[in-house]
Design an enzyme around this catalytic site. Sequence first.
Site: not given
Ligand code: BV8
Length: 233
Positions: A96-97, A99, A114, A183, A207-208, A225
């Site tokens: 999903q990254n 970078d 993404h 997440s 995931n921590p 990781a």
């Molecule tokens: C779409 C852009 C059709 C890129 C991002 C169905 C159900 C519910 C909602 C929806 C659904 N379908 C669509 C939706 C709406 C929406 C959505 O999902 N909303 C959510 C928030 C409820 N989805 C969309 O809009 C998608 N499009 O479905 O099109 C459509 C169209 C119109 C209307 C309806 C449907 C598009 C989704 C893409 C959004 N783009 N960003 C960017 O800028 O980078 S979102 C963003 O979140 C990033 O893309 C990212 O990749 C994504 C997920 O986040 P994570 O990668 O999980 O990052 P996060 O910070 O959340 O978590 C990090 C994790 O790492 C944590 O758990 C942490 O504990 C852990 N961690 C920390 N340190 C470490 C570690 N793990 C390991 N080692 C470590 N050291």
Amino acid sequence: MDDKWKLKNFERVVFFTGAGISAESGVPTFRGKGGLWDQYKPEEYACQEAFDRDPQAVWEFHDKRREIVAGCKPNAAHHHIAAYEKEHPNTVVVTQNIDGFHQDAGTQNLYEMHGSLWHVRCDASGTKKENRDIPFPIEDRSPAGEVWRPDIVWFGDYLNEDTIQKARNAFHASDLVVIVGTSGVVWPAAGFPLEAQKRGATLIEINPEESDFSIYCDLCLRGPATQELPKLL
Ligand code: BV8
């Protein structure tokens, strides 16, 4: 950890990664403390409406992200995955990254669900290109005379059909999905590991913290990781 979880016991592994895999490289994640969405509202800086309203502000936000990412590099977790794929060419990485760190580490079979921070596109002319300038030269215009848009899937954007299909096929063919650093809150990407599990795949999470995937996983490795991934090798 029981030996049965090691990758050698599986044939077709998919690594499904999120922002957490790049956290140890110094790239901020989205949610949790210091997360990107704490400082910037996606609806103001990372969606089509914001871009149509104020492309300059959206590009300034993405220039900041380019600057951060350009100052970081892939960490051991990215390199472990790339090295594993070299030995096991049917490995697939679905990220999903945006970078580009998986490519930089040498991963070949990769789907960027993404989009990419380093690609721009023009929907009017249907063109896209790579661009790594910081700041992005917003005065450059596309063949249709439009401002180039980051080729990133924002909220409300549809994901690329071809990418989705190929990624889905990889999940459906897998016998193990290793979920690293996500997440699990963003759909439809979050649904793919569960589709794999329905078809008999084992789910391991690294995931921590707890995530939306945790309750479905067969094994949760609670740590960063770079520390946890080697335990599977
Ligand atoms: C779409 C852009 C059709 C890129 C991002 C169905 C159900 C519910 C909602 C929806 C659904 N379908 C669509 C939706 C709406 C929406 C959505 O999902 N909303 C959510 C928030 C409820 N989805 C969309 O809009 C998608 N499009 O479905 O099109 C459509 C169209 C119109 C209307 C309806 C449907 C598009 C989704 C893409 C959004 N783009 N960003 C960017 O800028 O980078 S979102 C963003 O979140 C990033 O893309 C990212 O990749 C994504 C997920 O986040 P994570 O990668 O999980 O990052 P996060 O910070 O959340 O978590 C990090 C994790 O790492 C944590 O758990 C942490 O504990 C852990 N961690 C920390 N340190 C470490 C570690 N793990 C390991 N080692 C470590 N050291």
